[in-house]
Design an enzyme around this catalytic site. Sequence first.
Site, short mmCIF file in Angstrom:
data_model
loop_
_atom_site.label_atom_id
_atom_site.label_comp_id
_atom_site.label_asym_id
_atom_site.label_seq_id
_atom_site.Cartn_x
_atom_site.Cartn_y
_atom_site.Cartn_z
N GLY A 110 0.79 -1.24 0.00
CA GLY A 110 0.00 0.00 0.00
C GLY A 110 0.82 1.28 0.00
N ASN A 138 1.83 2.99 -2.57
CA ASN A 138 1.25 3.93 -3.54
C ASN A 138 -0.04 4.55 -2.99
OD1 ASN A 138 2.65 4.12 -6.31
ND2 ASN A 138 2.88 1.97 -5.71
N LYS A 182 -16.58 -14.87 -10.30
CA LYS A 182 -15.98 -13.53 -10.30
C LYS A 182 -17.07 -12.47 -10.46
CE LYS A 182 -12.24 -11.11 -12.72
NZ LYS A 182 -10.92 -11.38 -12.17
N MET A 212 -3.96 -7.30 -6.89
CA MET A 212 -3.43 -8.47 -7.57
C MET A 212 -4.47 -9.31 -8.31
SD MET A 212 -0.38 -7.85 -7.12
CE MET A 212 0.46 -9.28 -7.78
N ARG A 213 -5.57 -8.69 -8.70
CA ARG A 213 -6.59 -9.40 -9.46
C ARG A 213 -6.89 -8.69 -10.76
NH1 ARG A 213 -8.80 -13.54 -7.06
NH2 ARG A 213 -7.67 -13.59 -5.09
N ILE A 244 -9.29 -7.13 -13.31
CA ILE A 244 -10.64 -6.56 -13.29
C ILE A 244 -11.45 -7.22 -14.41
CG2 ILE A 244 -12.00 -4.43 -13.61
CD1 ILE A 244 -10.45 -4.29 -11.02
N ASN A 276 -4.38 2.09 -13.48
CA ASN A 276 -3.42 1.18 -12.84
C ASN A 276 -2.02 1.76 -13.01
OD1 ASN A 276 -2.46 -1.27 -11.65
ND2 ASN A 276 -1.89 -1.99 -13.69
N HIS A 315 2.01 0.48 -13.35
CA HIS A 315 2.76 -0.74 -13.70
C HIS A 315 4.25 -0.41 -13.77
CE1 HIS A 315 3.24 -4.73 -15.40
NE2 HIS A 315 4.08 -4.20 -16.28
C1 GRF Z 1 3.79 -1.24 -7.47
O1 GRF Z 1 5.14 -1.44 -7.75
C2 GRF Z 1 3.00 -1.17 -8.74
O2 GRF Z 1 3.72 -0.84 -9.86
C3 GRF Z 1 2.45 -2.57 -8.91
O3 GRF Z 1 2.27 -3.05 -7.60
C4 GRF Z 1 3.18 -2.41 -6.73
C5 GRF Z 1 2.40 -1.99 -5.51
O4 GRF Z 1 3.24 -1.50 -4.49
N1 GRF Z 1 1.24 -2.55 -9.69
P1 GRF Z 1 2.62 -0.87 -3.18
O5 GRF Z 1 1.72 -1.92 -2.55
O6 GRF Z 1 1.87 0.35 -3.57
O7 GRF Z 1 3.79 -0.57 -2.30
#
Ligand code: GRF
Length: 190
Positions: free
Chosen positions: A12, A14, A65, A90-91, A93, A107, A109
């Site tokens: 978390g 981000n 789902k 991690m899923r 959509i 998202n 990436h």
């Molecule tokens: C990030 O590196 C993002 O690019 C990827 O998942 C990671 C999440 O990191 N989609 P955090 O949980 O926000 O630390």
Amino acid sequence: MKNIAIFASGTGSNFLAIHKAIKEGKLKANIKLFITDNFESDALKRAKDLHIETYSFNPKEFATKKDYEKEIIGFLSNHQIDLVVLAGYMRIIGATILEQYSNRIVNIHPSLLPLYKGKDAVGQALKARDKKTGVTVHFVDEGIDTGKIIMQEEIRIEPSWDRHDLELQIHKVEHEIYYKAIKKILEVQK
Ligand code: GRF
């Protein structure tokens, strides 16, 4: 003021960076809702500490789902969510949410898309001995990391860096660009 929902499954960081940008007045939005598929995640603990409303679900408790996505849509519409922000969710959509929220899901990436879509983009860049990689914020569509690119930033990979060094740098850049990309989208949505 626009309402956003954060979806996260892991650490978390981000999510916290977006929350911080809002608190500092750099992004005008409300985090109205936090959604996770991981009851044990640090991200969920952080959302609770911040007194953000949360919805946690276990996909295994739903027959399909579509069933859990319908439940999620209920929460999104009750909270009048304008933008869904995936932050380490991690899923994939599915069609049920995509149909209702097309062009309203973003998202982040850890690669310069379209390079290294899907899992372990960092590992793939290191394995290929690339000299640069980066971070991409993109809209979510039915493919995996194929949606329209909103913002991208390059990172030079120093020869001395190991995976940990690169991941640190990626997170640093992610925390700087995600809120800016969200700001850009919310301004267009006006
Ligand atoms: C990030 O590196 C993002 O690019 C990827 O998942 C990671 C999440 O990191 N989609 P955090 O949980 O926000 O630390």
